[in-house]
Design a protein around this motif. Structure first.
Motif: not given
Length: 313
Positions: A119-121, A152-172
């Motif tokens: 939740x830092x992003x 699907x499950x892997x993309x959820x982790x990819x999104x979380x990996x992005x969210x470390x610094x960038x938390x918007x859906x466009x970045x996901x």
């Protein structure tokens, strides 16, 4: 997945990054008259030739954590990011010289315990720079190497990996699209086919989300034929993804690809890194010019990290 694939990815990414460092922020017009043809020294950041930037540093910070722990641990990865920011770890020369505002904000939020790691992003639409896309490949390759797919499950982790610094859906989505295309390359597809199949997968996973409209040009069957003046090489994550993929679709070897990417100007190091990471997987380490690899900083360390990383796959 073998160590050659990892070396192609990481050294392809780092080489593209290093080619772009001296000319970051230069205009396309200026580079038309004085194009990058080889590794340069000094320039924008006054660094010696072969020096890579935050793109590679954050990639290897993530890789080191995964290789050491044998899993994705978001807190440990963020600790590595902090050590890069505060102590110059994971750098090419012992000096950190580049950091994006959104990444900086996330690292400070983590260190001051304002938010848990994922939740830092920042989540506002204006915080969609390319700082998570440029470092997503360790997550992509770890998930593909251990699960054999990106779905699907892997993309959820990819999104979380992005969210470390960038938390918007466009970045996901940018990270997800890039990872889906990378998975098709790892499946043995040629790049044009990998691009088409990856985008078909992206439509399946993201097509019902309103934010996917931001990637509509990638869904156009004539995307590769767009003229250069319609391609923007800014730091906006959609632009970076489009530019990297457009360059890959319009070249057939690593050298041509990387020079095309950095000579578009703008955010040259990240464009070079994002395009170069996929190109390294496609064409292999042997396709990167020997003189560039000889100049690349800390090559031995990068190759050792690849050997450590592949051991956990």
């Amino acid at each position: 997945m073998d160590v050659k694939t990892l070396k192609g990815m990481l050294l392809g990414l780092a080489t593209g990054d290093a080619l772009g460092v001296p000319v970051e922020f230069e205009s396309r017009m200026k580079l038309k008259s004085d194009p990058v043809k080889d590794m340069r020294a000094f320039g924008t950041w006054n660094q010696s030739a072969g020096t890579w930037s935050d793109d590679t540093s954050l990639t290897i910070a993530a890789m080191e954590s995964i290789a050491r722990l044998g899993k994705i641990d978001y807190k440990d990865i963020m600790e590595n990011f902090w050590h890069w920011y505060e102590h110059d770890d994971f750098t090419a020369t012992g000096e950190r010289f580049d950091i994006g505002n959104t990444t900086y904000s996330a690292i400070i939020r983590f260190k001051k315990k304002f938010s848990p790691p994922t939740e830092c992003g920042l989540t506002d639409e204006s915080s969609n720079g390319n700082g998570s896309l440029m470092r997503i490949l360790p997550a992509t390759l770890y998930l593909y190497g251990t699960r054999g797919k990106i779905a699907g499950d892997e993309l959820k982790i990819i999104h979380e990996f992005s969210a470390l610094t960038h938390g918007h859906m466009i970045s996901y989505m940018a990270c997800g699209i890039y990872s889906l295309i990378a998975a098709q390359i790892l499946n043995g597809r040629t790049f044009p086919d990998a691009f088409k199949l990856g985008m078909n997968d992206a439509k399946t996973f993201y097509g019902s989300d309103a934010a996917f409209k931001n990637f509509s040009r990638l869904c156009d069957e004539n995307f590769a034929a767009l003229p250069e003046d319609k391609i923007s090489s800014s730091g906006y994550v959609v632009h970076t993804l489009e530019t990297a993929l457009w360059c890959l679709l319009n070249t057939n070897d690593y050298k041509t690809l990387s020079l095309k990417a950095v000579n578009l100007g703008g955010d040259t190091d990240t464009t070079g890194a994002v395009a170069g990471g996929l190109a390294g997987i496609i064409y292999g380490l042997e396709a990167i010019p020997t003189e560039w690899l000889t100049t690349l900083k800390r090559r031995d360390y990068l190759e050792k990290l690849c050997a450590d990383f592949v051991a956990v796959l």
